[in-house]
Write an enzyme that holds these catalytic residues in place. Sequence first.
Site, PDB file in Angstrom:
ATOM      1  N   GLU A  75      45.251  30.540  48.407  1.00 46.30           N
ATOM      2  CA  GLU A  75      43.899  30.571  47.818  1.00 46.30           C
ATOM      3  C   GLU A  75      43.576  29.283  47.059  1.00 46.30           C
ATOM      4  O   GLU A  75      42.739  29.298  46.158  1.00 46.30           O
ATOM      5  CB  GLU A  75      43.750  31.763  46.874  1.00 46.30           C
ATOM      6  CG  GLU A  75      43.725  33.112  47.556  1.00 46.30           C
ATOM      7  CD  GLU A  75      42.486  33.364  48.411  1.00 46.30           C
ATOM      8  OE1 GLU A  75      41.689  32.434  48.647  1.00 46.30           O
ATOM      9  OE2 GLU A  75      42.351  34.516  48.858  1.00 46.30           O
ATOM     10  N   HIS A  93      43.437  34.618  39.478  1.00 51.02           N
ATOM     11  CA  HIS A  93      43.042  35.516  40.566  1.00 51.02           C
ATOM     12  C   HIS A  93      44.052  36.661  40.635  1.00 51.02           C
ATOM     13  O   HIS A  93      45.254  36.413  40.638  1.00 51.02           O
ATOM     14  CB  HIS A  93      42.993  34.752  41.892  1.00 51.02           C
ATOM     15  CG  HIS A  93      42.914  35.624  43.093  1.00 51.02           C
ATOM     16  ND1 HIS A  93      42.005  36.655  43.194  1.00 51.02           N
ATOM     17  CD2 HIS A  93      43.637  35.649  44.246  1.00 51.02           C
ATOM     18  CE1 HIS A  93      42.181  37.267  44.366  1.00 51.02           C
ATOM     19  NE2 HIS A  93      43.162  36.683  45.015  1.00 51.02           N
ATOM     20  N   HIS A  95      45.052  40.846  42.123  1.00 51.29           N
ATOM     21  CA  HIS A  95      44.835  42.014  42.983  1.00 51.29           C
ATOM     22  C   HIS A  95      45.112  43.258  42.139  1.00 51.29           C
ATOM     23  O   HIS A  95      45.727  44.208  42.614  1.00 51.29           O
ATOM     24  CB  HIS A  95      45.781  42.000  44.181  1.00 51.29           C
ATOM     25  CG  HIS A  95      45.493  40.929  45.177  1.00 51.29           C
ATOM     26  ND1 HIS A  95      46.174  40.834  46.371  1.00 51.29           N
ATOM     27  CD2 HIS A  95      44.591  39.915  45.180  1.00 51.29           C
ATOM     28  CE1 HIS A  95      45.726  39.790  47.052  1.00 51.29           C
ATOM     29  NE2 HIS A  95      44.769  39.214  46.347  1.00 51.29           N
ATOM     30  N   TYR A 114      29.606  47.913  26.306  1.00 48.32           N
ATOM     31  CA  TYR A 114      28.896  46.711  25.850  1.00 48.32           C
ATOM     32  C   TYR A 114      29.627  45.411  26.193  1.00 48.32           C
ATOM     33  O   TYR A 114      29.023  44.342  26.292  1.00 48.32           O
ATOM     34  CB  TYR A 114      28.571  46.802  24.356  1.00 48.32           C
ATOM     35  CG  TYR A 114      29.742  46.634  23.419  1.00 48.32           C
ATOM     36  CD1 TYR A 114      30.171  45.369  23.026  1.00 48.32           C
ATOM     37  CD2 TYR A 114      30.417  47.746  22.896  1.00 48.32           C
ATOM     38  CE1 TYR A 114      31.232  45.207  22.167  1.00 48.32           C
ATOM     39  CE2 TYR A 114      31.481  47.587  22.033  1.00 48.32           C
ATOM     40  CZ  TYR A 114      31.894  46.317  21.672  1.00 48.32           C
ATOM     41  OH  TYR A 114      32.948  46.164  20.818  1.00 48.32           O
ATOM     42  N   HIS A 157      38.985  42.796  48.125  1.00 51.00           N
ATOM     43  CA  HIS A 157      40.062  41.825  47.897  1.00 51.00           C
ATOM     44  C   HIS A 157      40.672  41.938  46.488  1.00 51.00           C
ATOM     45  O   HIS A 157      41.825  42.309  46.353  1.00 51.00           O
ATOM     46  CB  HIS A 157      39.516  40.417  48.161  1.00 51.00           C
ATOM     47  CG  HIS A 157      40.538  39.330  48.071  1.00 51.00           C
ATOM     48  ND1 HIS A 157      40.476  38.176  48.830  1.00 51.00           N
ATOM     49  CD2 HIS A 157      41.650  39.208  47.294  1.00 51.00           C
ATOM     50  CE1 HIS A 157      41.509  37.406  48.545  1.00 51.00           C
ATOM     51  NE2 HIS A 157      42.233  38.006  47.613  1.00 51.00           N
ATOM     52  N   TYR A 210      31.576  36.010  17.183  1.00 48.98           N
ATOM     53  CA  TYR A 210      32.671  36.953  16.904  1.00 48.98           C
ATOM     54  C   TYR A 210      33.949  36.203  16.522  1.00 48.98           C
ATOM     55  O   TYR A 210      34.212  35.126  17.027  1.00 48.98           O
ATOM     56  CB  TYR A 210      32.916  37.820  18.147  1.00 48.98           C
ATOM     57  CG  TYR A 210      34.081  38.765  18.029  1.00 48.98           C
ATOM     58  CD1 TYR A 210      33.960  39.961  17.308  1.00 48.98           C
ATOM     59  CD2 TYR A 210      35.304  38.471  18.611  1.00 48.98           C
ATOM     60  CE1 TYR A 210      35.036  40.829  17.194  1.00 48.98           C
ATOM     61  CE2 TYR A 210      36.381  39.342  18.500  1.00 48.98           C
ATOM     62  CZ  TYR A 210      36.238  40.508  17.788  1.00 48.98           C
ATOM     63  OH  TYR A 210      37.307  41.373  17.682  1.00 48.98           O
TER      64      TYR A 210
HETATM   65 ZN   LIG Z   1      43.980  37.331  46.809  1.00 53.90          ZN
END
Ligand SMILES: [Zn+2]
Length: 214
Positions: A75, A93, A95, A114, A157, A210
């Site tokens: 990726e 990234h 899964h 919120y 994905h 915040y």
């Molecule tokens: Zn992936």
Amino acid sequence: MDERAARIALVEMARRLDADGLNHNATGNLSVRIEGGVLVTPTGIPAAALDPDDGVVLLQDGTPREGGGRLPTSEWRLHVAQYRRPGVGAVVHTHSLEATAAAAVGQPVPAVHYLVAAFGGVVLPVAPYATYGSIELADAVAATLSDRYRACLMASHGAVAVGPTLAAAAARARDVEWLCGVWRRARALGEPVILDDAELERVREQLASYGQPR
Ligand SMILES: [Zn+2]
């Protein structure tokens, strides 16, 4: 961040996300911006077996820097594409289970809480499906995040989160997973109340200040 420190931080974060159940085996991948390029996790190596030297440095155009021993995550295009946006210092990234389940439905997650405002808009958006590793997927995620969102689902994905630092991007990935879990449970209990846009705007303003004063 200095390259050696980045290599160590990348491995530590990959292990932590794996240990906390956000990724498993060799799924998911991380990257962090370094001087002159982007450091990404390698392809096909489980987090538990990662060594700091396994990280792969990609130049700005995505080509691997000469002399590296490993192949980058499949990726890598997804990662490189997100650094075109100013202020992005890291990409995570995953899964992770709840986010991937929500992504399988392919609909944006509405403001059942919120903290949706922390992602930058009034929903957690979902990028359209494209084959993993493709430039189409990289571009679809970049277009979905645009200059507004800090995270999105990826249809059928998983999910992606960006931040100024690796810690911030990883924290956002955890927020995505948590929100998708809330969304699923809330729907199991009844019809969730969706906060309106004006309220989310108030929350966004409040979140901007915040934390402890600097
Ligand atoms: Zn992936």
